[in-house]
Scaffold this motif. Structure first.
Motif, short mmCIF file in Angstrom:
data_model
loop_
_atom_site.label_atom_id
_atom_site.label_comp_id
_atom_site.label_asym_id
_atom_site.label_seq_id
_atom_site.Cartn_x
_atom_site.Cartn_y
_atom_site.Cartn_z
N GLY A 180 12.55 18.92 31.44
CA GLY A 180 11.37 19.06 32.60
C GLY A 180 11.73 16.84 32.71
N ASP A 181 10.40 16.99 31.71
CA ASP A 181 10.25 14.75 32.17
C ASP A 181 10.12 14.55 30.58
OD1 ASP A 181 7.85 16.09 31.11
OD2 ASP A 181 6.50 14.80 32.33
N ARG A 182 10.86 15.00 30.26
CA ARG A 182 11.23 14.61 28.16
C ARG A 182 12.20 14.14 28.58
NH1 ARG A 182 7.75 17.99 24.22
NH2 ARG A 182 8.62 16.35 22.45
N VAL A 240 14.74 25.92 34.92
CA VAL A 240 14.55 24.72 34.28
C VAL A 240 15.90 24.33 33.89
CG1 VAL A 240 13.61 24.13 31.95
CG2 VAL A 240 12.27 25.75 32.73
N ALA A 297 8.22 22.74 29.50
CA ALA A 297 8.88 22.53 30.99
C ALA A 297 8.61 23.64 31.90
CB ALA A 297 10.23 22.10 30.81
N ARG A 298 8.45 24.64 31.87
CA ARG A 298 8.67 25.80 32.54
C ARG A 298 7.09 25.86 32.76
NH1 ARG A 298 11.85 30.06 31.06
NH2 ARG A 298 13.51 29.67 32.15
#
Length: 249
Positions: free
Chosen positions: A227-229, A97, A247-248
């Motif tokens: 992550g994608d945030r 991550v 995220a993980r």
């Protein structure tokens, strides 16, 4: 404020499509417009919670739209965000991550979240932290950011983190003199540091960071990509843990 909202809603009525106006064939007369405006005003005065509901709904929509835009920007710029080849990587370089932090060395909120980030790295050996200087708080911020980027040129960046932590932990006005004093404490060659600070490469890295932050919609520091945030602000340690977990997952 109520008058503004009344006029706003009245304007919506006057320009609404035919179905909303029950097949109104002719434009409203001045008297009809005045009556509608008065009606809207009376409704809003009698039910002010309508304004709160409308503003809350607007805020929620704006946040949702911003989140979608940020996700699209993250997807389109993944290499520049997570693996640009120049930003310092703390924690586990092969972590599962990645947290990317955009920060300013004069930002109180960045200093506030710094201990949480270091604690997280100690707790979780699978977290990768990418540090991106984003100097937005004045000339001293630019000098500090230039010095940090220039530190990467010495000993393959081995002294960067000590210098970074020193500036983050510093309290008070971080002047140019203090920046070079902290560089010396981090065992950096200050003369070489000053030379590298003026190098075109240093300028290019900082410009790239600022341009990337703009594309992502980061409007202040600190700003995180996890992550994608996109996560703005000095989030507490428990929130960081939860975001990493999500995220993980």
């Amino acid at each position: 404020m109520l008058r503004l909202f009344a006029l706003f809603f009245a304007a919506l009525l006057f320009t609404a499509p035919v179905p909303v106006l029950a097949q109104q064939a002719q434009p409203f007369t001045p008297d009809q417009k005045a009556a509608l405006t008065q009606l809207v005003r009376e409704v809003l005065v009698s039910n002010p919670e309508i304004l709160i509901e409308a503003m809350n709904a607007l805020e929620a929509k704006q946040q949702a739209d911003a989140g979608k835009a940020a996700q699209a920007a993250i997807a389109a710029n993944r290499k520049a965000i997570f693996d640009d080849g120049v930003s310092y990587v703390a924690g586990n370089p092969q972590g599962d991550v990645t947290i990317v932090e955009f920060f300013d060395y004069r930002c109180g909120y960045c200093k506030q979240v710094q201990p949480s980030l270091m604690t997280l790295l100690k707790e979780d050996g699978k977290v990768r932290l990418v540090l991106k200087e984003m100097p937005v708080l004045g000339p001293e911020s630019v000098i500090a950011a230039r010095a940090a980027v220039a530190a990467l040129e010495q000993d393959k960046g081995a002294k960067y983190l000590a210098f970074h932590n020193g500036m983050m932990e510093f309290r008070g006005q971080i002047t140019e003199a203090e920046i070079f004093r902290l560089a010396g404490e981090a065992k950096l060659d200050v003369a070489k540091l000053k030379t590298d600070m003026a190098a075109p490469k240093t300028e290019q890295i900082l410009r790239a960071n600022l341009a990337l932050a703009d594309m992502l919609g980061i409007q202040g520091t600190p700003g995180f990509v996890i992550g994608d945030r996109l996560v703005p602000g000095a989030v507490p340690l428990d929130t960081l843990r939860q975001l990493v977990k999500e995220a993980r997952g």
